[in-house]
Structure formats: structure tokens, C-alpha cells
Write a protein that holds these residues in place. Sequence first.
Motif, PDB file in Angstrom:
ATOM      1  N   ASN A   1       0.774  -1.206  -0.161  1.00  0.00           N
ATOM      2  CA  ASN A   1      -0.041   0.012   0.026  1.00  0.00           C
ATOM      3  C   ASN A   1       0.772   1.136   0.004  1.00  0.00           C
ATOM      4  OD1 ASN A   1      -2.368  -1.371  -0.018  1.00  0.00           O
ATOM      5  ND2 ASN A   1      -2.691  -1.521   2.039  1.00  0.00           N
ATOM      6  N   VAL A   2       1.923   1.209   0.819  1.00  0.00           N
ATOM      7  CA  VAL A   2       2.981   2.398   0.818  1.00  0.00           C
ATOM      8  C   VAL A   2       3.523   2.699  -0.791  1.00  0.00           C
ATOM      9  CG1 VAL A   2       5.094   3.285   1.597  1.00  0.00           C
ATOM     10  CG2 VAL A   2       3.493   2.486   3.190  1.00  0.00           C
ATOM     11  N   GLY A   3       3.810   1.502  -1.222  1.00  0.00           N
ATOM     12  CA  GLY A   3       4.294   1.839  -2.485  1.00  0.00           C
ATOM     13  C   GLY A   3       3.434   2.259  -3.733  1.00  0.00           C
ATOM     14  N   VAL A   4       2.041   1.351  -3.541  1.00  0.00           N
ATOM     15  CA  VAL A   4       1.080   2.229  -4.448  1.00  0.00           C
ATOM     16  C   VAL A   4       0.482   3.655  -4.176  1.00  0.00           C
ATOM     17  CG1 VAL A   4      -1.643   1.962  -5.089  1.00  0.00           C
ATOM     18  CG2 VAL A   4       0.031  -0.112  -4.927  1.00  0.00           C
TER      19      VAL A   4
ATOM     20  N   VAL B   1      -5.975  -1.462  -5.053  1.00  0.00           N
ATOM     21  CA  VAL B   1      -6.158  -0.450  -3.911  1.00  0.00           C
ATOM     22  C   VAL B   1      -7.207  -1.019  -2.908  1.00  0.00           C
ATOM     23  CG1 VAL B   1      -6.920   1.898  -3.361  1.00  0.00           C
ATOM     24  CG2 VAL B   1      -5.786   1.646  -5.203  1.00  0.00           C
ATOM     25  N   PHE B   2      -8.505  -1.301  -3.413  1.00  0.00           N
ATOM     26  CA  PHE B   2      -9.530  -1.684  -2.218  1.00  0.00           C
ATOM     27  C   PHE B   2      -9.235  -2.784  -1.689  1.00  0.00           C
ATOM     28  CE2 PHE B   2     -12.399   0.667  -5.708  1.00  0.00           C
ATOM     29  CZ  PHE B   2     -11.962   1.750  -5.062  1.00  0.00           C
TER      30      PHE B   2
ATOM     31  N   ARG C   1      -3.457  11.392   2.760  1.00  0.00           N
ATOM     32  CA  ARG C   1      -3.643   9.944   2.570  1.00  0.00           C
ATOM     33  C   ARG C   1      -2.306   9.329   2.409  1.00  0.00           C
ATOM     34  NH1 ARG C   1      -6.956   8.012  -2.016  1.00  0.00           N
ATOM     35  NH2 ARG C   1      -6.990   6.145  -0.900  1.00  0.00           N
ATOM     36  N   VAL C   2      -1.374   9.992   1.679  1.00  0.00           N
ATOM     37  CA  VAL C   2      -0.146   9.255   1.505  1.00  0.00           C
ATOM     38  C   VAL C   2       0.665   9.399   2.999  1.00  0.00           C
ATOM     39  CG1 VAL C   2       2.378   9.982   0.715  1.00  0.00           C
ATOM     40  CG2 VAL C   2       0.357  10.168  -0.674  1.00  0.00           C
ATOM     41  N   ALA C   3       0.323  10.456   3.911  1.00  0.00           N
ATOM     42  CA  ALA C   3       0.830  10.151   5.263  1.00  0.00           C
ATOM     43  C   ALA C   3       0.288   9.039   6.084  1.00  0.00           C
ATOM     44  CB  ALA C   3       0.682  11.631   5.907  1.00  0.00           C
TER      45      ALA C   3
ATOM     46  N   SER D   1       1.804   5.814   4.660  1.00  0.00           N
ATOM     47  CA  SER D   1       2.944   5.650   5.155  1.00  0.00           C
ATOM     48  C   SER D   1       3.125   5.363   6.444  1.00  0.00           C
ATOM     49  CB  SER D   1       3.509   6.664   4.703  1.00  0.00           C
ATOM     50  OG  SER D   1       3.846   6.995   3.177  1.00  0.00           O
ATOM     51  N   ALA D   2       2.423   5.851   7.416  1.00  0.00           N
ATOM     52  CA  ALA D   2       2.619   6.047   8.868  1.00  0.00           C
ATOM     53  C   ALA D   2       2.020   4.377   9.281  1.00  0.00           C
ATOM     54  CB  ALA D   2       1.474   6.982   9.464  1.00  0.00           C
TER      55      ALA D   2
END
Length: 147
Positions: A18-21, A56-57, A127-129, A132-133
Motif C-alpha cells: 500500500n505504501v508503494g502504491v 487499492v481496495f 492519505r500518503v501520510a 505511510s504511517a
Amino acid sequence: MDVREMVVLGTLAVAMFNVGVIWLTQRVVYPVWTLVGEREWGAYHDAHKRRLPGTVFVPHGLGIVGSALMVGWPPDRIPVWLVCLALALPLTMAAATAVYWAPQQTRLSTQLDRLLLQRLLATHWIRVALISAHGAVMWWIAAATFA
């Protein structure tokens, strides 16, 4: 390796996917949208939407399920607050997506609105944060589980 450790590893793997996507989406996919012409926009956006379930989903759903399993069945030596954080992050992202980003995407799917697209690109860093978190928390949990 027991089942709880397998859940940690599986959830870590999904979190890293998910982080990569999300980073690819933020740094490559969304910026390219600004280059798509109005005539091509509908077909381009439809093609994008058709690819979301598997990329994604489903992975985000698996991340939530894995994190929820850890809350109900925490790995040894992992504080409850940390596994609760591992669940809170993807749940917050999913709720914010449902309330804020999904409606914007729906509006964009019918017509290219450059101002809305700019807002989407700027606010998407949230969303990225969050994603990534979640990945970072899962690394922490995995490191502590297998230390």
C-alpha cells in the motif's frame, strides 16, 4: 512461527504494498492526470477506476483486517496502544476517503475539473501520510515481534 506472527508478516507485506502504491499514485499517476486532455479524460479516468479493486481496495481491506486481528489477538511483547494505532491509521484513511476523496473522484469521473484536480493533488498528501504511517507502525510491530 505461530498464527499471530503470520498475521504480523502478512499485514506488514500488505502495508508495504500500500505504501508503494500510494507513493506511485501521488508522484506519478495523479500528476500525469494534469496532462490528459478533456476529450480523452472520460476514457482515461474509467480505465483508472477499473484497476482500483485489485490494486487499492482489496489490499487496503486486507491491511484493515490484519490490523484488526492484531487488536483482538495481539502479538507477544507488543503494547495494545501500538496495535490500536495500526488499526486506527488505515481506518482513518478509509473513512476520510469515503467522506472526502471518493466524492471528488466521482465528480472528476464525469468531467475534468482542473481546480478540483489541483485540490485533490494537494490534499492527497494526507492519505500518503496515513498510509505511510501505517507502514512504519507495521515495521515497528514486526521488528518488535521478531526481535
